[in-house]
Design a protein around this motif. Sequence first.
Motif, PDB file in Angstrom:
ATOM      1  N   CYS A  38       7.674  -3.385  -2.115  1.00 59.58           N
ATOM      2  CA  CYS A  38       9.346  -3.736  -2.347  1.00 59.58           C
ATOM      3  C   CYS A  38       9.811  -4.842  -1.110  1.00 59.58           C
ATOM      4  O   CYS A  38       9.691  -4.123  -0.061  1.00 59.58           O
ATOM      5  CB  CYS A  38       9.839  -2.477  -2.724  1.00 59.58           C
ATOM      6  SG  CYS A  38      10.995  -2.652  -2.605  1.00 59.58           S
ATOM      7  N   SER A  40      12.242  -3.942   0.256  1.00 63.42           N
ATOM      8  CA  SER A  40      12.719  -3.052   1.132  1.00 63.42           C
ATOM      9  C   SER A  40      12.273  -2.388   1.905  1.00 63.42           C
ATOM     10  O   SER A  40      12.388  -2.366   3.111  1.00 63.42           O
ATOM     11  CB  SER A  40      13.876  -1.940   0.554  1.00 63.42           C
ATOM     12  OG  SER A  40      13.231  -1.351  -0.429  1.00 63.42           O
ATOM     13  N   HIS A  60       7.133   3.136  -1.567  1.00 64.90           N
ATOM     14  CA  HIS A  60       7.695   3.293  -2.337  1.00 64.90           C
ATOM     15  C   HIS A  60       7.890   3.161  -3.785  1.00 64.90           C
ATOM     16  O   HIS A  60       8.423   4.372  -4.743  1.00 64.90           O
ATOM     17  CB  HIS A  60       9.350   4.192  -1.658  1.00 64.90           C
ATOM     18  CG  HIS A  60      10.382   2.758  -1.984  1.00 64.90           C
ATOM     19  ND1 HIS A  60      10.133   2.318  -0.837  1.00 64.90           N
ATOM     20  CD2 HIS A  60      10.419   1.943  -2.505  1.00 64.90           C
ATOM     21  CE1 HIS A  60      10.739   1.224  -1.010  1.00 64.90           C
ATOM     22  NE2 HIS A  60      10.784   0.799  -2.468  1.00 64.90           N
ATOM     23  N   GLU A  61       6.812   3.161  -4.242  1.00 67.65           N
ATOM     24  CA  GLU A  61       6.765   2.531  -5.575  1.00 67.65           C
ATOM     25  C   GLU A  61       6.046   2.570  -6.250  1.00 67.65           C
ATOM     26  O   GLU A  61       4.544   3.053  -5.258  1.00 67.65           O
ATOM     27  CB  GLU A  61       7.202   1.038  -5.456  1.00 67.65           C
ATOM     28  CG  GLU A  61       8.561   0.293  -5.726  1.00 67.65           C
ATOM     29  CD  GLU A  61       8.753  -0.592  -5.772  1.00 67.65           C
ATOM     30  OE1 GLU A  61       7.883  -1.099  -6.151  1.00 67.65           O
ATOM     31  OE2 GLU A  61      10.040  -0.906  -5.335  1.00 67.65           O
ATOM     32  N   ASP A 153      12.227   2.822  -9.341  1.00 65.74           N
ATOM     33  CA  ASP A 153      13.581   1.413  -8.093  1.00 65.74           C
ATOM     34  C   ASP A 153      14.017   0.552  -9.033  1.00 65.74           C
ATOM     35  O   ASP A 153      15.160   0.994  -9.219  1.00 65.74           O
ATOM     36  CB  ASP A 153      11.751   0.818  -6.886  1.00 65.74           C
ATOM     37  CG  ASP A 153      12.319   0.490  -5.924  1.00 65.74           C
ATOM     38  OD1 ASP A 153      13.619   0.455  -6.334  1.00 65.74           O
ATOM     39  OD2 ASP A 153      12.164   0.745  -5.098  1.00 65.74           O
TER      40      ASP A 153
END
Length: 347
Positions: A38, A40, A60-61, A153
Amino acid sequence: MRAILFEEVGKVRLGDYPEPSVQEPGDAVVRVTTAAICGSDLHVLEGRLPGMRPGSVLGHEYVGEVIATGPDVKKFSPGDRVVGSFPIVCGTCWWCKRGEGTNCDDLRILGYGMFVGDLDGAQAEFVRIPSADHNLHSIDPSLSDEQAIFAGDIMSTGAYIAEKSRIHPGDTVAVIGAGPVGLFATMFALTYQPAAVYVIDLEADRLKIAESLGAIPVDASKTSPTMTLQRATGDRGADVVIECVGFAKTFQTALDTVRAGGTVGVIGVHTDLEMSFPLAEVWRRNVTIVMGGSANVQGMWTKALDSVKKGLIDPTVIISHTMPLEDGVEGYEMFRKHEALKVILKP
Ligand SMILES: [Zn+2]
Ligand SMILES: [Zn+2]
């Protein structure tokens, strides 16, 4: 297990890491089948968000299969196919009970360092998810991993800011930034029957995707987005501007481009602590500013997944590269150099 590990600012590596297990009664352990890099993640990697512990897992994805659950997990059992949310909410605080997960008292973020919970991320073969009932969503069997993954996300983020920015039918909308979040904001903005959605960016490849979605591309390296939107609206400016980049400069462009009485939605991740703000001008022009914060994924992901199922949204258009997790370091390099729009990793 194999995992993408944060080494130091500017450096990631592939390495071995202890396999996670259920630690708290609300935990689930998920075997990751698809993960993604991602934009981020770059905030962590490039040191704009401090606190990432050297040697911990990024990402986090993800989509995967539940393989173990603690005794308090009621909604999921081993074998369930799930997509996970990047914000890890508690599910029980005042805000969570109101459906405002984004304001959770104990908001944590997966793979994002010690200031947000020090949780290991999902660019790995397995990941531990606390409060699993609130941070996982089941996936309809008709949807592929690639169609579902972004619900945790960027797809829900696009849906969230489009909804929050109060687009009305017939509005002229400007989206600043044609990265993954900007493209999802564009896809969802188009579902509100606007007169037009203009997408502003500097990169031709990204603008081409925006155009393929039905938006009007504006190359900000060649033309002034503010002037373009003025010309398109009888010198009024855009009814709604959605800022998806996260710089003071792009926020200023949004303020300059919105019409008097219009709305600026801000979803770009802002890390500057302050900026000079044209207070009197914004007051005089009666501009509504909607700050997104980190998206309320838990409030949006069912809608986002339904939109995919109904064929309103095709999230796979943003995927530029798919590679084995083993090549993840290379994926990060390509992503950092803007050679890749979205990298999918297969553990
Ligand atoms: Zn993200
Ligand atoms: Zn909460």
